[in-house]
Design an enzyme around this catalytic site. Structure first.
Site, PDB file in Angstrom:
ATOM      1  N   GLY A  51       4.555  -8.379  -7.076  1.00 42.89           N
ATOM      2  CA  GLY A  51       5.105  -8.305  -5.716  1.00 42.89           C
ATOM      3  C   GLY A  51       6.546  -8.742  -5.601  1.00 42.89           C
ATOM      4  O   GLY A  51       7.084  -8.788  -4.499  1.00 42.89           O
TER       5      GLY A  51
ATOM      6  N   ASP B  86       3.705 -12.415  -9.772  1.00 44.50           N
ATOM      7  CA  ASP B  86       4.759 -11.753 -10.558  1.00 44.50           C
ATOM      8  C   ASP B  86       5.095 -12.630 -11.749  1.00 44.50           C
ATOM      9  O   ASP B  86       4.535 -13.731 -11.903  1.00 44.50           O
ATOM     10  CB  ASP B  86       6.014 -11.485  -9.696  1.00 44.50           C
ATOM     11  CG  ASP B  86       6.780 -10.250 -10.179  1.00 44.50           C
ATOM     12  OD1 ASP B  86       7.243 -10.250 -11.339  1.00 44.50           O
ATOM     13  OD2 ASP B  86       6.899  -9.289  -9.418  1.00 44.50           O
TER      14      ASP B  86
ATOM     15  N   ASP C 253       0.713 -12.218 -15.300  1.00 40.24           N
ATOM     16  CA  ASP C 253       1.090 -11.056 -16.114  1.00 40.24           C
ATOM     17  C   ASP C 253      -0.009 -10.002 -15.975  1.00 40.24           C
ATOM     18  O   ASP C 253      -1.186 -10.297 -16.198  1.00 40.24           O
ATOM     19  CB  ASP C 253       1.213 -11.528 -17.579  1.00 40.24           C
ATOM     20  CG  ASP C 253       1.639 -10.407 -18.515  1.00 40.24           C
ATOM     21  OD1 ASP C 253       1.349  -9.236 -18.228  1.00 40.24           O
ATOM     22  OD2 ASP C 253       2.254 -10.729 -19.551  1.00 40.24           O
TER      23      ASP C 253
ATOM     24  N   ARG D  13       2.965  -2.225  -5.114  1.00 39.84           N
ATOM     25  CA  ARG D  13       3.951  -1.373  -4.442  1.00 39.84           C
ATOM     26  C   ARG D  13       5.013  -0.989  -5.466  1.00 39.84           C
ATOM     27  O   ARG D  13       5.637  -1.870  -6.089  1.00 39.84           O
ATOM     28  CB  ARG D  13       4.577  -2.129  -3.262  1.00 39.84           C
ATOM     29  CG  ARG D  13       5.304  -1.197  -2.296  1.00 39.84           C
ATOM     30  CD  ARG D  13       5.924  -1.968  -1.163  1.00 39.84           C
ATOM     31  NE  ARG D  13       7.095  -2.682  -1.624  1.00 39.84           N
ATOM     32  CZ  ARG D  13       8.277  -2.651  -1.025  1.00 39.84           C
ATOM     33  NH1 ARG D  13       8.443  -1.940   0.060  1.00 39.84           N
ATOM     34  NH2 ARG D  13       9.288  -3.337  -1.505  1.00 39.84           N
TER      35      ARG D  13
ATOM     36  N   HIS E 235       4.541   3.382 -11.210  1.00 35.33           N
ATOM     37  CA  HIS E 235       5.469   4.381 -11.779  1.00 35.33           C
ATOM     38  C   HIS E 235       6.347   3.784 -12.891  1.00 35.33           C
ATOM     39  O   HIS E 235       7.017   4.513 -13.602  1.00 35.33           O
ATOM     40  CB  HIS E 235       6.298   5.058 -10.679  1.00 35.33           C
ATOM     41  CG  HIS E 235       7.367   4.216 -10.057  1.00 35.33           C
ATOM     42  ND1 HIS E 235       8.325   4.753  -9.224  1.00 35.33           N
ATOM     43  CD2 HIS E 235       7.645   2.899 -10.134  1.00 35.33           C
ATOM     44  CE1 HIS E 235       9.133   3.785  -8.824  1.00 35.33           C
ATOM     45  NE2 HIS E 235       8.736   2.663  -9.350  1.00 35.33           N
TER      46      HIS E 235
HETATM   47  C1  LIG Z   1       9.616  -2.133  -9.117  1.00 31.70           C
HETATM   48  S1  LIG Z   1       9.300  -3.824  -8.927  1.00 31.70           S
HETATM   49  C2  LIG Z   1       8.312  -3.806  -7.490  1.00 31.70           C
HETATM   50  C3  LIG Z   1       8.283  -5.114  -6.791  1.00 31.70           C
HETATM   51  C4  LIG Z   1       7.417  -5.198  -5.545  1.00 31.70           C
HETATM   52  N1  LIG Z   1       6.094  -4.641  -5.742  1.00 31.70           N
HETATM   53  C5  LIG Z   1       8.097  -4.567  -4.356  1.00 31.70           C
HETATM   54  O1  LIG Z   1       7.687  -3.484  -3.941  1.00 31.70           O
HETATM   55  O2  LIG Z   1       9.063  -5.150  -3.855  1.00 31.70           O
HETATM   56  C6  LIG Z   1       8.207  -4.164 -10.245  1.00 31.70           C
HETATM   57  C7  LIG Z   1       7.746  -5.597 -10.284  1.00 31.70           C
HETATM   58  O3  LIG Z   1       6.742  -5.716 -11.303  1.00 31.70           O
HETATM   59  C8  LIG Z   1       6.946  -6.961 -11.948  1.00 31.70           C
HETATM   60  N2  LIG Z   1       6.348  -6.919 -13.281  1.00 31.70           N
HETATM   61  C9  LIG Z   1       6.744  -6.195 -14.343  1.00 31.70           C
HETATM   62  N3  LIG Z   1       5.962  -6.421 -15.398  1.00 31.70           N
HETATM   63  C10 LIG Z   1       5.024  -7.310 -14.991  1.00 31.70           C
HETATM   64  C11 LIG Z   1       3.927  -7.912 -15.632  1.00 31.70           C
HETATM   65  N4  LIG Z   1       3.623  -7.662 -16.909  1.00 31.70           N
HETATM   66  N5  LIG Z   1       3.182  -8.755 -14.914  1.00 31.70           N
HETATM   67  C12 LIG Z   1       3.466  -9.025 -13.613  1.00 31.70           C
HETATM   68  N6  LIG Z   1       4.505  -8.484 -12.956  1.00 31.70           N
HETATM   69  C13 LIG Z   1       5.279  -7.633 -13.642  1.00 31.70           C
HETATM   70  C14 LIG Z   1       8.449  -7.096 -11.992  1.00 31.70           C
HETATM   71  O4  LIG Z   1       8.860  -8.406 -12.250  1.00 31.70           O
HETATM   72  C15 LIG Z   1       8.863  -6.565 -10.639  1.00 31.70           C
HETATM   73  O5  LIG Z   1       8.914  -7.570  -9.670  1.00 31.70           O
END
Ligand SMILES: C[S@@+](CC[C@H](N)C(=O)[O-])C[C@H]1O[C@@H](n2cnc3c(N)ncnc32)[C@H](O)[C@@H]1O
Length: 427
Positions: A241, A263, A294, A310, A314
């Site tokens: 998030g 996150d 994670d 969200r 992708h």
């Molecule tokens: C494109 S962003 C979207 C953030 C949020 N959902 C929003 O809409 O504002 C992707 C998010 O996934 C998190 N992320 C990536 N790999 C992750 C993992 N292995 N575990 C948890 N979070 C992760 C990133 O840190 C980032 O905040």
């Protein structure tokens, strides 16, 4: 051929009349490209948005028809100069400097006196952009903001504009290399930055704190762009998030639910500051929990009413996307839902799979069924960005349904919107 051109011009003329009539009825003027951006109530009228989309789609298609293929390729192939010149003017505060000067604009020497950029380079950059309708040159070497350039002022959207900037730009140079040798690395980004880490894990590395913050800042935008009414009870987990901007939006509408924002560590550090600024009571009274988590480890929140992602799925190729869905399934109860807020990719041509809930509105011939750059332009650009950064992808509704099917989730419904919501129930 002539009849196609005429049909396109008729679409433009017909829809312009609709637009003119709507503004006339409101006693308003259609905003001029020459003036800085000022929001007006008609900007967000959904019917007029479609009218404007048809005009833009037809105009772009008319241009592609009328210009020679050589001219079109001459326009497209140096597309990177648009990216780098936009980056330069933002980095060197040109839109902000020009905003003070107003309509009369400023000579490049005067801009240069404020930002230190060599005036002869600056004039060439601004001429390149003004030729593409970003800024205007009102007399030789005198430039002013217009509707488009005014939006680049830092106060408004620098963080959004710069998000992913160098991460993606460097990767894009290696795009062709990666596509032709996909076994060489996980993505073009990985080749460009000489790392085996995913961009998110790379953000966690020392030295990348600023990038991680910049990304978190960019994700604050557009938090309300999803249908919130689907959340009506219990615990809601926003997985990946970031700072929790989407949850803040939900919390304001439904303060009695229980929320968990999950996150990676660096994002949760920024999230704590974000909640301190925006709703400290929510964290203090336990309504909102900020949790380091994670995706690829067991989900600690069991049996939540809703697990949502969200614009995360992708970012991942199918193998990892499946693991993420399976991890939620293992923690879910039989009544848990998964909601994915994501772009839904569409084909450019008509889609014979007619039962899709995202079936598109018919558009007049000979427009592209996805409305080209005026419709799916941004979605297809995001798809290439996902491919470049993560070997991720925008998925069609059929692909989302299949992703659910093979991980224990049934796609129940799709709620359309700027960011559609795909609602899955446990199969
Ligand atoms: C494109 S962003 C979207 C953030 C949020 N959902 C929003 O809409 O504002 C992707 C998010 O996934 C998190 N992320 C990536 N790999 C992750 C993992 N292995 N575990 C948890 N979070 C992760 C990133 O840190 C980032 O905040």
């Amino acid at each position: 051929m002539a009849s196609q051109l005429r049909a396109l011009s008729d679409i433009i003329a017909g829809n312009l009349s609709v637009l003119e009539a709507a503004y006339e009825q409101e006693g308003a003027q259609f905003p001029s490209l020459d003036d800085p951006f000022q929001p007006t109530p008609l900007d967000s009228d959904p019917l007029l948005a479609h009218t404007k989309q048809l005009i833009a789609a037809a105009a772009a298609q008319l241009v592609a028809n009328v210009r020679s293929p050589v001219e079109m390729l001459q326009e497209y192939s140096p597309g990177m100069y648009l990216t780098v010149t936009l980056g330069l003017v933002v980095d060197t505060n040109v839109p902000d400097i020009l905003s003070v000067a107003g309509h009369k604009g400023l000579h490049v020497n005067d801009i240069s006196a404020q930002n230190g950029v060599n005036p002869s380079y600056l004039a060439r950059v601004l001429r390149f952009l003004a030729t593409r309708h970003v800024f205007k040159e009102i007399s030789p070497d005198v430039f002013a903001n217009n509707r488009i350039s005014s939006l680049l002022q830092k106060a408004k959207s620098l963080e959004e504009i710069q998000a992913d900037a160098d991460e993606a730009l460097k990767g894009s140079v290696l795009f062709s290399e990666f596509i032709q040798n996909p076994e060489r690395a996980a993505s073009a980004f990985n080749i460009a930055h000489q790392t085996e880490a995913k961009m998110w894990d790379w953000y966690e590395d020392p030295g990348n704190e600023l990038r991680a913050r910049r990304f978190a800042a960019a994700m604050k935008g557009g938090a309300d762009r999803f249908p919130a009414e689907i959340f009506d009870n219990d615990v809601v987990v926003d997985i990946g998030g970031s700072v929790g901007a989407a949850v803040l939006h939900l919390y304001k509408s439904y303060p009695n639910l229980q929320y968990v924002v999950q996150d990676l560590e660096k994002q949760i550090v920024v999230a704590k500051e974000f909640w301190k600024e925006n709703a400290p009571e929510a964290v203090a009274d336990g309504r909102v929990e900020l949790q380091v988590y994670d995706f690829f480890t067991p989900q600690p929140v069991k049996g939540a009413a809703v697990y949502f992602h969200r614009v995360n799925i992708h970012n991942w190729p199918d193998r990892e996307a499946k693991t993420i869905m399976q991890t939620m399934r293992a923690a879910a109860s039989s009544s848990s839902k998964v909601v994915l807020f994501d772009i839904i990719a569409t084909h450019v041509c008509e889609d014979p799979v007619s039962e899709l809930s995202t079936a598109r509105q018919k558009v007049p011939s000979p427009l592209l069924p996805n409305l080209g750059v005026a419709g799916a332009g941004i979605h297809t650009a995001m798809d290439i960005q996902m491919l470049t950064l993560f070997n991720g992808k925008e998925r069609t509704e059929t692909e989302f349904r299949e992703l659910g099917r093979c991980t224990g989730w049934k796609l129940e419904k799709v709620i359309p919107g700027l960011l559609p919501a795909l609602v899955f129930s446990a199969a």
